[in-house]
Design a protein around this motif. Sequence first.
Motif, PDB file in Angstrom:
ATOM      1  N   UNK A  10       0.836  -1.207   0.000  1.00  0.00           N
ATOM      2  CA  UNK A  10       0.000   0.000   0.000  1.00  0.00           C
ATOM      3  C   UNK A  10       0.869   1.254   0.000  1.00  0.00           C
ATOM      4  N   UNK A  11       0.603   2.141  -0.935  1.00  0.00           N
ATOM      5  CA  UNK A  11       1.330   3.410  -1.033  1.00  0.00           C
ATOM      6  C   UNK A  11       0.688   4.411  -0.071  1.00  0.00           C
ATOM      7  N   UNK A  12       1.116   4.364   1.165  1.00  0.00           N
ATOM      8  CA  UNK A  12       0.513   5.187   2.202  1.00  0.00           C
ATOM      9  C   UNK A  12       0.818   6.675   2.009  1.00  0.00           C
ATOM     10  N   UNK A  13       1.998   6.972   1.506  1.00  0.00           N
ATOM     11  CA  UNK A  13       2.332   8.374   1.229  1.00  0.00           C
ATOM     12  C   UNK A  13       1.366   8.961   0.196  1.00  0.00           C
ATOM     13  N   UNK A  14       1.013   8.184  -0.809  1.00  0.00           N
ATOM     14  CA  UNK A  14       0.067   8.659  -1.817  1.00  0.00           C
ATOM     15  C   UNK A  14      -1.314   8.866  -1.203  1.00  0.00           C
ATOM     16  N   UNK A  26      -4.996  11.666  -1.658  1.00  0.00           N
ATOM     17  CA  UNK A  26      -6.408  11.553  -1.280  1.00  0.00           C
ATOM     18  C   UNK A  26      -6.718  12.428  -0.075  1.00  0.00           C
ATOM     19  N   UNK A  27      -5.880  12.363   0.951  1.00  0.00           N
ATOM     20  CA  UNK A  27      -6.123  13.146   2.170  1.00  0.00           C
ATOM     21  C   UNK A  27      -5.477  14.529   2.110  1.00  0.00           C
ATOM     22  N   UNK A  70       1.576   9.387   7.854  1.00  0.00           N
ATOM     23  CA  UNK A  70       1.643   7.930   7.726  1.00  0.00           C
ATOM     24  C   UNK A  70       1.835   7.310   9.110  1.00  0.00           C
ATOM     25  N   UNK A  71       1.082   6.252   9.377  1.00  0.00           N
ATOM     26  CA  UNK A  71       1.124   5.588  10.680  1.00  0.00           C
ATOM     27  C   UNK A  71       2.195   4.503  10.704  1.00  0.00           C
ATOM     28  N   UNK A  79      -2.011   2.592   8.404  1.00  0.00           N
ATOM     29  CA  UNK A  79      -2.137   3.516   7.274  1.00  0.00           C
ATOM     30  C   UNK A  79      -1.863   4.973   7.648  1.00  0.00           C
ATOM     31  N   UNK A  80      -2.692   5.575   8.516  1.00  0.00           N
ATOM     32  CA  UNK A  80      -2.585   7.029   8.689  1.00  0.00           C
ATOM     33  C   UNK A  80      -3.081   7.471  10.058  1.00  0.00           C
ATOM     34  N   UNK A  81      -2.538   8.596  10.502  1.00  0.00           N
ATOM     35  CA  UNK A  81      -3.047   9.306  11.681  1.00  0.00           C
ATOM     36  C   UNK A  81      -3.492  10.693  11.226  1.00  0.00           C
TER      37      UNK A  81
END
Length: 535
Positions: A311-315, A320-321, A327-328, A500-502
Amino acid sequence: MTWMGRAFKGATLATALAASLSLGALTVGMAPAQAETPPDVLVVGQIAEPKSLDPHTVTAVNDFRILVNIYDGLVRFADGTLEVEPALAESWEISEDGKTYTFHLRDGVTFHDGSPFNAEAVKFNFDRMLDENHPYHDTGPFPLAFFFSVIEETEVVDELTVRFHLTEPFAPLLSNLAYPTGLIVSPSAVEEYGQDYGRNPSGTGAYKFARWDSNTQVAVEANEDYWDGAPELRGVVFRPLTDANARVSALLAGDIDLMVEVPPDQVAAFRDNPDYIVYEQAGPHLWFLILNMREEPFDNKLMRQAVNYAIDKEALVNEILQGTATVATGPVPAAFEWAFNEELEPYPYDPEKARQLIEEAGYGDGVDVTFYVTEGGSGMLDPVAMGTAIQADLAEVGINAEIETYEWNTFLAEVNSGLEGKADMAEMSWMTNDPDTLPFLALRSEAMPEDGGFNSGYYSNPEVDALLEQARTSTDQEERARLYKEMQEIVYEDAPWAFIASWQQNAVSTDEVQNFELQPSFLLLLHDVTKAPAE
């Protein structure tokens, strides 16, 4: 003041609230409509219909945002912090062994139904959640009663003194009491309404329940006798607007005064418009994917790690966000600075590594999985877009995820009851008050859904269990930090979730709203909020 403002003067609150909902089409414009909402009533665009107005039976911050304005707890989070301060308890003492908490209650407080707040009421609340033989235990379930599971006995010392006897020292107790699960309900109202109490709430808070029109509004009115001073607003309306764009349109049309969880692509536009105020606040939030470890393919650690690499969490965060999150790394959000393991780095985006792990796990020819996604909910950010992007990333490495999308409350029911036999992975977010909360409720071996917990992916590691038990019973914060950091290392390696994300929470209001601030607890505290007269 416009004619609409004058028209509401002298009307009953219920009439004013109902009228406010009928005003204005949801047309998008560059500036807010003039005084579409009553001048002394705040209209809030929420993300979903509440499940219940009984604080002991719900888990979603969406519901909590309403409840903290109807109820009080023994303690509360001080404004702008996660530090605990007095509320219905004026003071307290903790025994040297950490196993006895004595609370001295505020005198002269009554519930909205006129019944007295006292030590017996406190005992009723905690016995109701914790004692299966309590006559009103059947008004549950009480999914976060875990917060208070160490309370062995609630003792009434006298009318205004209550004592908790614990089975062991428990460091997060005060923080848990400040969380909405610790809000105090009226025993008289529970006795009167039974299973229907969640639609007929009675607390001691700044606002009293007025009405609940399903899928339309929850309305509350000012408690003129509030122990901490009557609010200046006449009332507050919470409107469920599940679609984020609908919340934006409602704000632009003047149908609401304040909206929570602004779409990332709208934050900059509102920030540049002087007619609106944008609020942003970092807090302890985690957005992750639960992976079902009871069934193939995610019973294999290599496959779980592969998902994290794929998963491209940075993207997700940047595109998107649009930079409204970070990134978590693991199960403890970075907002808990003292307990966060800074030595761990987020899983990098490495599809080649993911393919290598998938091949090693025996799924090199590809695998099909079911992926639960929600339309929207508390802290879920942009779940459909994120789910679609994650689906595409996984497809690139041979994991073919079929998405099933659910409305928020239905989604919670499906996921919280466990993924076995239903799905291989599911989106989830938590906003917590202590580094203990999320891992204890969702990663322990004894927190499986069949046992009343939230371990919907069925993770089990005895080392993690032991570390969590030690951390919550230690009264030394440095020792707790060490234990939590060690726990994070193990969970990071086991990868029961895709981290994924915070999120940095946000809200936006018209420029008429005054004295509002977001809280690191993610709750909406509206006692001090006012609305300036429209010019």
